[in-house]
Design a protein around this motif. Sequence first.
Motif, short mmCIF file in Angstrom:
data_model
loop_
_atom_site.label_atom_id
_atom_site.label_comp_id
_atom_site.label_asym_id
_atom_site.label_seq_id
_atom_site.Cartn_x
_atom_site.Cartn_y
_atom_site.Cartn_z
N GLN A 103 73.32 66.92 -3.35
CA GLN A 103 72.91 65.74 -4.09
C GLN A 103 71.43 65.45 -3.89
O GLN A 103 70.85 65.76 -2.85
CB GLN A 103 73.72 64.53 -3.64
CG GLN A 103 75.17 64.63 -4.01
CD GLN A 103 75.95 63.42 -3.54
OE1 GLN A 103 75.56 62.73 -2.62
NE2 GLN A 103 77.06 63.16 -4.21
N THR A 104 70.85 64.83 -4.90
CA THR A 104 69.46 64.42 -4.83
C THR A 104 69.28 63.18 -5.69
O THR A 104 70.00 62.99 -6.68
CB THR A 104 68.51 65.54 -5.29
OG1 THR A 104 67.18 65.07 -5.20
CG2 THR A 104 68.80 65.98 -6.72
N SER A 105 68.33 62.36 -5.32
CA SER A 105 68.00 61.21 -6.15
C SER A 105 66.81 61.52 -7.06
O SER A 105 66.40 60.71 -7.87
CB SER A 105 67.68 59.99 -5.28
OG SER A 105 66.58 60.28 -4.44
N ILE A 106 66.26 62.72 -6.94
CA ILE A 106 65.14 63.16 -7.76
C ILE A 106 65.64 63.41 -9.19
O ILE A 106 66.67 64.04 -9.39
CB ILE A 106 64.50 64.44 -7.20
CG1 ILE A 106 64.05 64.22 -5.76
CG2 ILE A 106 63.35 64.91 -8.07
CD1 ILE A 106 63.67 65.51 -5.05
N GLU A 107 64.90 62.90 -10.16
CA GLU A 107 65.25 63.13 -11.56
C GLU A 107 64.99 64.61 -11.91
O GLU A 107 63.91 65.12 -11.67
CB GLU A 107 64.40 62.22 -12.45
CG GLU A 107 64.86 62.16 -13.88
CD GLU A 107 66.22 61.49 -14.06
OE1 GLU A 107 66.90 61.83 -15.02
OE2 GLU A 107 66.60 60.62 -13.24
N MET A 122 69.75 62.34 -12.52
CA MET A 122 71.16 62.66 -12.38
C MET A 122 71.31 63.66 -11.25
O MET A 122 70.71 64.70 -11.27
CB MET A 122 71.66 63.28 -13.69
CG MET A 122 73.07 63.78 -13.59
SD MET A 122 73.60 64.90 -14.91
CE MET A 122 72.83 64.28 -16.35
N GLY A 123 72.08 63.36 -10.24
CA GLY A 123 72.32 64.29 -9.14
C GLY A 123 73.54 65.12 -9.42
O GLY A 123 74.28 64.90 -10.37
N GLN A 143 77.16 66.13 -9.34
CA GLN A 143 78.40 65.39 -9.14
C GLN A 143 79.14 66.12 -8.02
O GLN A 143 79.80 67.12 -8.27
CB GLN A 143 79.22 65.38 -10.43
CG GLN A 143 78.52 64.70 -11.56
CD GLN A 143 79.28 64.89 -12.86
OE1 GLN A 143 80.41 65.32 -12.89
NE2 GLN A 143 78.63 64.56 -13.96
N GLY A 180 72.00 69.91 -10.02
CA GLY A 180 71.67 69.62 -8.63
C GLY A 180 70.65 70.59 -8.08
O GLY A 180 70.16 71.47 -8.79
#
Length: 181
Positions: free
Chosen positions: A14-18, A1-2, A4, A127
Motif C-alpha cells: 500500500q501507498t498513499s502516493i498518487e 489510489m493504493g 487494494q 500499487g
Amino acid sequence: MGCQQLKQSHWCHQTSIEPPEPLSFPGSMTEELGRLSGQKPLILKLEEQIAQADPVDCQALSEDKSALLWQRKIILGNQSPWLLGYTLASPSDKSPQLKALQNMGDSPLGNKLFASDDVWRQTYEIGLVGSEDNLWKRVKHWLPELNYPLWGRRSIFSFHGKPVLIYEIFLPTCPGINYPA
C-alpha cells in the motif's frame, strides 16, 4: 489510489502516493504507451511456460492452489524497456477459448485483448511492487539491476468467459511514468 490489499493478495504494498495517470488508463496499455512515446511498442524479451503458479494467482483465477498455469513474461518497449508484463491463465488444453492468447508469439497481448467485444476487465488494483512483495520475487531475475519499488497494476480480465490475470510493472524508462532520479 493504493493497492487494494486484499487478505489473499500480497503482490504489492500500500501507498498513499498518487499513481501516475497512465496506470489508470482503461484500454490497451500497449496502445497507450505507443501514444505516449510516439514509438511502436515491441516485445523485447519473451518467456512462456506451463508451470505451477503461486497459490494466490491460482485463487484469483478460480483454479486449484496447485494448478499448472500458462505463464507469459514479456518486456515491452522500443529501444529501451518500458514494462514487464506477466500473464497467467489456464492452459489452452483445459480452456480452448484461451488458445488465441497462448499462440500469439511476440505480439503484444493488449492487441488481442482489446480487439474483441467478448473481453472485459473485471477488476484492477494499482500499487508499488518492491523486494518484499511476492510478485517481485517471481520476476526479479528479469529486473536484477532494480532494487527499489516500481509502480504495478494487477488486472483480471474475462476473455470469452475465461479469467486471465495480468500483472504490469512499469519500468523507470516507461513513457508517462516518472520515478525519482
